[in-house]
Design a protein around this motif. Structure first.
Motif, PDB file in Angstrom:
ATOM      1  N   CYS A 145       0.732  -1.205  -0.004  1.00  0.00           N
ATOM      2  CA  CYS A 145      -0.076   0.065   0.233  1.00  0.00           C
ATOM      3  C   CYS A 145       0.888   1.157   0.015  1.00  0.00           C
ATOM      4  O   CYS A 145       1.965   1.059   0.046  1.00  0.00           O
ATOM      5  CB  CYS A 145      -0.965   0.037   1.235  1.00  0.00           C
ATOM      6  SG  CYS A 145      -0.015   0.266   2.648  1.00  0.00           S
ATOM      7  N   PRO A 146       0.477   2.386  -0.064  1.00  0.00           N
ATOM      8  CA  PRO A 146       1.122   3.615  -0.278  1.00  0.00           C
ATOM      9  C   PRO A 146       2.052   3.767   1.057  1.00  0.00           C
ATOM     10  O   PRO A 146       3.267   4.547   0.751  1.00  0.00           O
ATOM     11  CB  PRO A 146       0.087   5.027  -0.445  1.00  0.00           C
ATOM     12  CG  PRO A 146      -1.042   4.254  -0.968  1.00  0.00           C
ATOM     13  CD  PRO A 146      -1.046   2.730  -0.298  1.00  0.00           C
TER      14      PRO A 146
ATOM     15  N   CYS B 190      -0.121   7.778   3.797  1.00  0.00           N
ATOM     16  CA  CYS B 190      -1.233   7.282   4.388  1.00  0.00           C
ATOM     17  C   CYS B 190      -1.162   7.704   5.813  1.00  0.00           C
ATOM     18  O   CYS B 190      -0.251   7.330   6.330  1.00  0.00           O
ATOM     19  CB  CYS B 190      -1.811   5.942   4.202  1.00  0.00           C
ATOM     20  SG  CYS B 190      -3.190   5.489   5.245  1.00  0.00           S
TER      21      CYS B 190
ATOM     22  N   SER C  55      -2.288   6.470   8.281  1.00  0.00           N
ATOM     23  CA  SER C  55      -2.669   5.398   9.196  1.00  0.00           C
ATOM     24  C   SER C  55      -1.052   4.565   9.341  1.00  0.00           C
ATOM     25  O   SER C  55      -1.083   3.757   9.943  1.00  0.00           O
ATOM     26  CB  SER C  55      -3.659   4.197   8.790  1.00  0.00           C
ATOM     27  OG  SER C  55      -4.741   5.109   8.856  1.00  0.00           O
ATOM     28  N   SER C  56      -0.103   5.136   8.570  1.00  0.00           N
ATOM     29  CA  SER C  56       0.855   4.164   8.546  1.00  0.00           C
ATOM     30  C   SER C  56       2.114   4.877   9.394  1.00  0.00           C
ATOM     31  O   SER C  56       2.454   6.447   9.084  1.00  0.00           O
ATOM     32  CB  SER C  56       1.482   4.068   7.054  1.00  0.00           C
ATOM     33  OG  SER C  56       2.683   3.290   7.122  1.00  0.00           O
TER      34      SER C  56
ATOM     35  N   SER D 161       2.403  -3.923   4.219  1.00  0.00           N
ATOM     36  CA  SER D 161       1.077  -3.117   4.577  1.00  0.00           C
ATOM     37  C   SER D 161       1.651  -2.276   5.585  1.00  0.00           C
ATOM     38  O   SER D 161       2.084  -2.579   6.689  1.00  0.00           O
ATOM     39  CB  SER D 161       0.029  -3.971   4.906  1.00  0.00           C
ATOM     40  OG  SER D 161      -1.211  -3.282   5.249  1.00  0.00           O
ATOM     41  N   GLY D 162       1.155  -0.754   5.461  1.00  0.00           N
ATOM     42  CA  GLY D 162       1.396   0.060   6.473  1.00  0.00           C
ATOM     43  C   GLY D 162       0.817  -0.037   7.582  1.00  0.00           C
ATOM     44  O   GLY D 162       1.087   0.521   8.675  1.00  0.00           O
ATOM     45  N   CYS D 163      -0.482  -0.881   7.585  1.00  0.00           N
ATOM     46  CA  CYS D 163      -1.144  -1.072   8.960  1.00  0.00           C
ATOM     47  C   CYS D 163      -2.047  -2.325   8.821  1.00  0.00           C
ATOM     48  O   CYS D 163      -2.023  -2.986   7.702  1.00  0.00           O
ATOM     49  CB  CYS D 163      -2.071   0.087   9.520  1.00  0.00           C
ATOM     50  SG  CYS D 163      -3.446   0.241   8.643  1.00  0.00           S
TER      51      CYS D 163
ATOM     52  N   LYS E 273      -4.932  -2.805   8.310  1.00  0.00           N
ATOM     53  CA  LYS E 273      -6.056  -2.722   7.367  1.00  0.00           C
ATOM     54  C   LYS E 273      -5.786  -3.559   6.316  1.00  0.00           C
ATOM     55  O   LYS E 273      -7.113  -4.067   5.430  1.00  0.00           O
ATOM     56  CB  LYS E 273      -6.517  -1.276   7.200  1.00  0.00           C
ATOM     57  CG  LYS E 273      -7.185  -0.786   8.489  1.00  0.00           C
ATOM     58  CD  LYS E 273      -7.537   0.579   8.127  1.00  0.00           C
ATOM     59  CE  LYS E 273      -7.823   1.582   9.468  1.00  0.00           C
ATOM     60  NZ  LYS E 273      -7.987   2.967   9.170  1.00  0.00           N
ATOM     61  N   GLY E 274      -4.716  -3.792   5.689  1.00  0.00           N
ATOM     62  CA  GLY E 274      -4.340  -4.451   4.745  1.00  0.00           C
ATOM     63  C   GLY E 274      -4.991  -3.792   3.221  1.00  0.00           C
ATOM     64  O   GLY E 274      -5.410  -4.969   2.524  1.00  0.00           O
ATOM     65  N   CYS E 275      -5.085  -2.820   2.834  1.00  0.00           N
ATOM     66  CA  CYS E 275      -5.638  -2.058   1.691  1.00  0.00           C
ATOM     67  C   CYS E 275      -5.213  -2.694   0.734  1.00  0.00           C
ATOM     68  O   CYS E 275      -6.111  -3.005  -0.283  1.00  0.00           O
ATOM     69  CB  CYS E 275      -5.795  -0.652   1.572  1.00  0.00           C
ATOM     70  SG  CYS E 275      -6.561   0.102   3.152  1.00  0.00           S
TER      71      CYS E 275
END
Ligand code: SF4
Length: 378
Positions: free
Chosen positions: A295-296, A301, A303-304, A326-328, A330-332
């Motif tokens: 993810c970005p 983001c 959240s990261s 993944s930054g967090c 949530k696993g977008c």
């Protein structure tokens, strides 16, 4: 396995942009996953004029313009509208969460069903914003691993079925009745309290599906196209789904494509184009970056707490497994399992093996700089 954390309940459509770490995100949903070359070049210009010039190719085959500001939003929307990339009605724009079999051809079943559905969107009940419809009516389903709640698919002997996601079988429908049956199924979902679950498959975990919606299984799944030649023209992979508008405009011009198709496996198909050398896109299906999702992350983001994509590029060369950075939790970037998932937390990473970003970690608090050594043999 732990439950996936709450992900924002709506998507950043063009009329309802979402704030991110690098500004507003404006999402364009190309009809039938196709833009003419003129529309695609216009979108690239708009991304450069009104945003950061970065365009995301999402896992639902949509295009997101990043880095838009409060001041540049209105002129951007005007440009997208002039290009014919927006619905006149914002409410319908929000409902157009469709995923199509990307190799559809003029007047084939996917094309006909999608156009019939677009004409009836207003007849669907209000559904949770994350819900979507896959029109996957080629000879075998290719979108089974991609997010959707209602799926039009074919059986092994070529019949059309409507299958609720989460159910192994669906109901046989004729083309003429297909959209009416979809609307009936959508009403069943809302009238049985599906909005609380938010997605069809979660709703079916607690709510029995009436027998009328079941009974016939789809043909075994086939795969989506990969980088290289396709029936439509050359296909190029997009690492992490992140496109630079200048690079895309160069590719469109170099290939002489008449149109651009977008595929949910982070792939662009240059319809009618000739193959062209490019350092900006993935041309080899065996490229390690095809096995990696990221993810970005930070700073894009909020959240990261960790940088993700540079790390993913580095680890792609070392890890032979599928990898999700993944930054967090949530696993977008990848709402499914990966052989290795690295999940940011407090400036370090948790390591999940054979799981999703929200699953319990195997190891925690790993500093980014020790990961190449830790994962070098994964
Ligand atoms: S998974 Fe990545 S993009 Fe999604 S909220 Fe977390 S940090 Fe942001």
């Amino acid at each position: 396995m732990r439950a996936r954390p709450q992900v924002k309940g709506w998507c950043p459509g063009a009329y309802r942009p979402m704030q991110s770490g690098d500004g507003l995100i404006v999402r364009v949903r190309p009809v039938l996953a196709r833009l003419t070359a003129e529309q695609a070049l216009g979108l690239c210009d708009a991304a450069l004029s009104h945003g950061s010039g970065i365009v995301d190719l999402t896992s639902r085959a949509n295009l997101q313009l990043r880095g838009v500001t409060a001041g540049s939003l209105d002129p951007l929307i005007a440009d997208l509208d002039a290009l014919g990339l927006l619905d006149a009605d914002p409410a319908l724009e929000g409902r157009r969460n469709l995923l199509v079999q990307p190799l559809w051809t003029d007047t084939d079943l996917t094309d006909r069903l999608t156009r019939a559905l677009l004409a009836r969107l207003a007849d669907l009940p209000d559904l949770p914003a994350k819900m979507g419809i896959a029109v996957d009516a080629g000879p075998a389903p290719v979108l089974s691993q991609h997010s959707a709640d209602f799926r039009f698919e074919r059986t092994a002997d070529g019949r059309l079925i409507l299958r609720p996601d989460g159910s192994p079988s669906g109901q046989v429908v004729t083309e003429a009745e297909a959209i009416d049956r979809l609307i009936t199924l959508a009403h069943w979902f809302t009238e049985t309290g599906g909005a609380v679950a938010g997605r069809m498959s979660r709703h079916l975990e607690a709510t029995p599906l009436p027998v009328e919606f079941t009974g016939t299984t789809p043909a075994p799944s086939a795969t989506l196209p990969e980088p290289g030649p396709t029936a439509l023209g050359p296909a190029y992979g997009v690492a992490f789904g992140q496109i630079e508008a200048t690079a895309l405009a160069r590719l469109l011009t170099a290939t002489g494509a008449t149109a651009l198709r977008v595929s949910p496996n982070r792939l662009l198909m240059l319809e009618g184009g000739q193959p062209a050398e490019t350092p900006d896109f993935i041309t080899d299906p065996a490229d390690p970056l095809r096995r990696v999702e990221a993810c970005p992350g930070a700073p894009f983001c909020p959240s990261s707490s960790v940088e993700t994509r540079q790390l993913a590029r580095l680890l792609a060369q070392l890890v032979r497994a599928t990898l999700h950075v993944s930054g967090c939790t949530k696993g977008c970037a990848h709402a499914a399992t990966a052989d290795v998932a690295l999940v940011g937390r407090g400036g370090a990473f948790d390591l999940v093996r054979n799981g999703a970003a929200w699953d319990a970690p195997f190891a925690s608090g790993l500093a980014p700089e020790i990961l190449p050594q830790t994962l070098g043999t994964a």
